[in-house]
Design a protein around this motif. Structure first.
Motif, PDB file in Angstrom:
ATOM      1  N   TYR A 266      10.954  36.629  10.803  1.00 16.00           N
ATOM      2  CA  TYR A 266      10.384  37.462  11.856  1.00 16.00           C
ATOM      3  C   TYR A 266       9.423  38.490  11.269  1.00 16.00           C
ATOM      4  N   GLU A 267       9.738  38.984  10.083  1.00 13.43           N
ATOM      5  CA  GLU A 267       8.853  39.910   9.382  1.00 13.43           C
ATOM      6  C   GLU A 267       8.411  39.239   8.082  1.00 13.43           C
ATOM      7  N   GLU A 268       7.126  38.968   8.003  1.00 14.80           N
ATOM      8  CA  GLU A 268       6.624  38.244   6.835  1.00 14.80           C
ATOM      9  C   GLU A 268       6.718  39.087   5.566  1.00 14.80           C
ATOM     10  N   ILE A 269       7.168  38.466   4.507  1.00 14.66           N
ATOM     11  CA  ILE A 269       7.208  39.108   3.201  1.00 14.66           C
ATOM     12  C   ILE A 269       5.905  38.778   2.477  1.00 14.66           C
ATOM     13  N   PRO A 270       5.075  39.766   2.161  1.00 13.88           N
ATOM     14  CA  PRO A 270       3.820  39.476   1.450  1.00 13.88           C
ATOM     15  C   PRO A 270       4.108  38.773   0.135  1.00 13.88           C
ATOM     16  N   LEU A 271       3.282  37.800  -0.190  1.00  8.58           N
ATOM     17  CA  LEU A 271       3.499  37.041  -1.420  1.00  8.58           C
ATOM     18  C   LEU A 271       3.467  37.954  -2.648  1.00  8.58           C
ATOM     19  N   ALA A 272       2.632  38.987  -2.590  1.00  6.03           N
ATOM     20  CA  ALA A 272       2.503  39.885  -3.735  1.00  6.03           C
ATOM     21  C   ALA A 272       3.795  40.640  -4.023  1.00  6.03           C
ATOM     22  N   SER A 273       4.639  40.853  -3.010  1.00  6.53           N
ATOM     23  CA  SER A 273       5.884  41.597  -3.205  1.00  6.53           C
ATOM     24  C   SER A 273       7.119  40.695  -3.160  1.00  6.53           C
ATOM     25  N   ALA A 274       6.916  39.372  -3.077  1.00  7.22           N
ATOM     26  CA  ALA A 274       8.046  38.448  -3.011  1.00  7.22           C
ATOM     27  C   ALA A 274       8.767  38.384  -4.355  1.00  7.22           C
ATOM     28  N   GLN A 275      10.091  38.195  -4.293  1.00  9.72           N
ATOM     29  CA  GLN A 275      10.903  38.032  -5.487  1.00  9.72           C
ATOM     30  C   GLN A 275      10.979  36.550  -5.856  1.00  9.72           C
ATOM     31  N   ALA A 276      11.347  36.288  -7.113  1.00  7.81           N
ATOM     32  CA  ALA A 276      11.529  34.894  -7.527  1.00  7.81           C
ATOM     33  C   ALA A 276      12.646  34.255  -6.715  1.00  7.81           C
ATOM     34  N   TYR A 277      12.437  33.012  -6.305  1.00  9.24           N
ATOM     35  CA  TYR A 277      13.437  32.304  -5.507  1.00  9.24           C
ATOM     36  C   TYR A 277      14.598  31.883  -6.394  1.00  9.24           C
ATOM     37  N   ASN A 278      15.794  32.075  -5.912  1.00 13.44           N
ATOM     38  CA  ASN A 278      17.003  31.706  -6.645  1.00 13.44           C
ATOM     39  C   ASN A 278      17.348  30.256  -6.325  1.00 13.44           C
ATOM     40  N   CYS A 279      16.995  29.356  -7.221  1.00 14.04           N
ATOM     41  CA  CYS A 279      17.205  27.929  -6.954  1.00 14.04           C
ATOM     42  C   CYS A 279      18.686  27.536  -6.950  1.00 14.04           C
ATOM     43  N   SER A 280      19.564  28.414  -7.445  1.00 11.94           N
ATOM     44  CA  SER A 280      20.993  28.099  -7.465  1.00 11.94           C
ATOM     45  C   SER A 280      21.719  28.605  -6.218  1.00 11.94           C
TER      46      SER A 280
ATOM     47  N   THR B 139       0.855  -1.187   0.000  1.00  7.04           N
ATOM     48  CA  THR B 139       0.000   0.000   0.000  1.00  7.04           C
ATOM     49  C   THR B 139       0.888   1.232   0.000  1.00  7.04           C
ATOM     50  N   VAL B 140       0.672   2.101  -0.983  1.00  4.25           N
ATOM     51  CA  VAL B 140       1.511   3.276  -1.201  1.00  4.25           C
ATOM     52  C   VAL B 140       0.649   4.535  -1.143  1.00  4.25           C
ATOM     53  N   ARG B 141       1.217   5.597  -0.568  1.00  4.32           N
ATOM     54  CA  ARG B 141       0.554   6.903  -0.577  1.00  4.32           C
ATOM     55  C   ARG B 141       1.457   7.898  -1.291  1.00  4.32           C
ATOM     56  N   ALA B 142       0.855   8.771  -2.115  1.00  9.87           N
ATOM     57  CA  ALA B 142       1.616   9.764  -2.868  1.00  9.87           C
ATOM     58  C   ALA B 142       0.778  11.028  -2.992  1.00  9.87           C
ATOM     59  N   PHE B 143       1.439  12.190  -3.000  1.00  7.27           N
ATOM     60  CA  PHE B 143       0.764  13.481  -2.964  1.00  7.27           C
ATOM     61  C   PHE B 143       0.953  14.262  -4.258  1.00  7.27           C
ATOM     62  N   LYS B 144      -0.056  15.057  -4.595  1.00  9.49           N
ATOM     63  CA  LYS B 144       0.026  15.983  -5.729  1.00  9.49           C
ATOM     64  C   LYS B 144       0.195  17.407  -5.208  1.00  9.49           C
ATOM     65  N   GLY B 145       1.045  18.209  -5.875  1.00  9.94           N
ATOM     66  CA  GLY B 145       1.099  19.614  -5.478  1.00  9.94           C
ATOM     67  C   GLY B 145       2.460  20.267  -5.497  1.00  9.94           C
ATOM     68  N   LYS B 146       3.502  19.575  -5.980  1.00 11.98           N
ATOM     69  CA  LYS B 146       4.825  20.206  -5.958  1.00 11.98           C
ATOM     70  C   LYS B 146       5.050  21.122  -7.159  1.00 11.98           C
ATOM     71  N   ALA B 147       4.180  21.061  -8.161  1.00 14.05           N
ATOM     72  CA  ALA B 147       4.331  21.941  -9.318  1.00 14.05           C
ATOM     73  C   ALA B 147       3.950  23.370  -8.940  1.00 14.05           C
ATOM     74  N   GLY B 148       4.575  24.348  -9.578  1.00 12.41           N
ATOM     75  CA  GLY B 148       4.222  25.746  -9.327  1.00 12.41           C
ATOM     76  C   GLY B 148       5.453  26.625  -9.223  1.00 12.41           C
ATOM     77  N   GLU B 149       5.212  27.927  -9.103  1.00  8.19           N
ATOM     78  CA  GLU B 149       6.301  28.901  -9.066  1.00  8.19           C
ATOM     79  C   GLU B 149       6.958  28.948  -7.689  1.00  8.19           C
ATOM     80  N   CYS B 150       8.204  29.395  -7.677  1.00  5.42           N
ATOM     81  CA  CYS B 150       8.990  29.471  -6.437  1.00  5.42           C
ATOM     82  C   CYS B 150       9.226  30.933  -6.079  1.00  5.42           C
ATOM     83  N   TRP B 151       8.826  31.317  -4.850  1.00  3.43           N
ATOM     84  CA  TRP B 151       8.986  32.690  -4.399  1.00  3.43           C
ATOM     85  C   TRP B 151       9.830  32.745  -3.136  1.00  3.43           C
ATOM     86  N   GLU B 152      10.652  33.785  -3.030  1.00  6.70           N
ATOM     87  CA  GLU B 152      11.549  33.973  -1.887  1.00  6.70           C
ATOM     88  C   GLU B 152      10.835  34.755  -0.787  1.00  6.70           C
TER      89      GLU B 152
END
Length: 395
Positions: free
Chosen positions: A355-369, A287-300
């Motif tokens: 400590y200070e939340e960055i609003p998603l609307a003003s977040a920059q693209a996450y640098n995966c490198s 019996t195996v369990r697997a999740f959907k949802g890792k696709a999408g944009e990355c924000w910093e």
């Protein structure tokens, strides 16, 4: 009819019979009379949930696990290859009036049996949250009852009419899908995926992925083997319809989920002793369990997680390596995948929010490198200069 199946070690092996027809005939017989040899008996079902289910349904249930235990109240669940309907009738009770269960099967005999008790059990429960629909589990968009209705009105006698039927099927998939995309919380199946034709199995996993909502999950019980089936096994219709010849090799079963885009893939239960051994090859339930949802944009958003251990390091499905005790920098999407209470990871990780939340609307693209380590000042903020007096012993 001759089909072929690709074997990872021996290449392409011919199958000298119609797999789909062999399965259909075997399970038609199983709907009429109990077939003890079909799949392996499963213990552990909650007796309280079996009390209202007619004995005819219970004795004609052919499975190898219990995926129903991994669903929650109020969810929408699809059962692939619902057969006599036992798992669906269990789910109808577990999910409650706000939940919904859809059983999908291709076999008219099984559909007739499962639908036979719909009203009776609905009256017992005081609500009706269950339906059984006709479809192929590798093509969950096509409503086969609707396709049959069209055929009844437009009999086929020419090649041109075949093309018209195919066009109608495509229209039904687009405008009136049997199971809509992104509409289901959980997809379960109990010893059915191995019965699908070899050439359709990749599409089957893509369909499971398609119908699930973001954050949804598949919980699949099936028969797996420790080695590839031999040509002799593959060419035995009884072994195919008996859940042996079409079994996935154990590690390849998990890889099928990964290739379809799932994450958080884990083995929930594995039968210790094999259910059957054929030509030295062991076949058992998994019996195996697997999740959907890792696709999408990355924000910093300056988030991090700390892997607790006990392993020195672990790697996720996207290749991120987390080192024990280190603050790992993650994007907003990954942070929520890791820390959601329903995720498979959250028990092993400590969430470190900024400590200070960055609003998603003003977040920059996450640098995966970027470097995997998140420096504390990134989380606290470069201007953080607080001094907090002793508030008493922490011991």
């Amino acid at each position: 009819m001759t089909e072929t199946v690709t074997n990872a070690h021996t290449g392409i092996a011919p199958i000298d019979y119609d797999v789909e027809q062999a399965v259909l005939e075997r399970y038609e017989a199983g709907a009429r009379q109990p077939q003890a040899a079909l799949c392996c008996p499963t213990d552990g079902y909650d007796d309280r949930l079996l009390k209202i289910i007619p004995q005819e349904i219970v004795e004609k249930d052919y499975g190898c696990g219990d995926p129903t235990r991994y669903v929650n109240v109020g969810e929408t669940v699809v059962d692939l290859g619902s057969g006599a309907g036992k798992n669906c009738y269990i789910l109808a009770q577990k999910l409650g009036a706000e939940g919904r269960v859809i059983g999908v099967d291709f076999n008219d005999e099984m559909l007739s049996l499962s639908r036979k008790y719909l009203n009776q059990i609905g009256q017992t429960l005081g609500y009706q949250n269950l339906q059984f629909v006709k479809g192929k589990i590798q093509d969950l968009a096509l409503d086969l009852d609707a396709a049959q209705n069209w055929l009844d009105q437009h009999p086929i006698a020419t090649i041109a009419q075949v093309a018209n039927f195919e066009m109608e099927c495509d229209r039904l998939r687009q405008t009136a899908p049997l199971i809509a995309s992104d509409s289901v919380d959980v997809v379960i199946s109990n010893c059915v995926l191995n019965l699908v034709r070899p050439q359709d199995k990749q599409q089957l996993f893509r369909e499971i992925y398609r119908v699930l909502k973001r954050g949804g999950r598949a919980v699949i019980s099936d028969i797996v083997c420790d080695e590839d089936p031999t040509p002799a096994i593959l060419n035995d219709p009884d072994l195919w319809s008996g859940c042996i010849a079409g079994a996935f090799q154990e590690n390849q079963f998990l890889q099928m989920f990964e290739q379809a885009g799932f994450h958080g893939i884990e083995i929930l239960t594995r039968q210790t002793e094999p259910w059957q051994v054929v030509d030295g090859i062991e076949f058992r339930s998994l019996t195996v369990r697997a999740f959907k949802g890792k696709a999408g944009e990355c924000w910093e958003r300056n988030q991090a997680v700390i892997y607790k251990g006990p392993w020195k390091a672990v790697q996720d499905d996207d290749g991120h390596t987390l080192y024990r005790g280190e603050r790992a920098a993650v994007c907003d999407k990954t942070f929520h995948l890791y820390t959601d209470p329903l995720s498979p990871y959250h028990a092993d990780l400590i969430a470190v929010a900024p400590y200070e939340e960055i609003p998603l609307a003003s977040a920059q693209a996450y640098n995966c490198s970027r470097d995997i380590i998140r420096q504390p000042r990134e989380t606290k903020g470069s201007n953080y200069r607080e001094t907090i007096a002793d508030k008493g012993s922490c011991c």
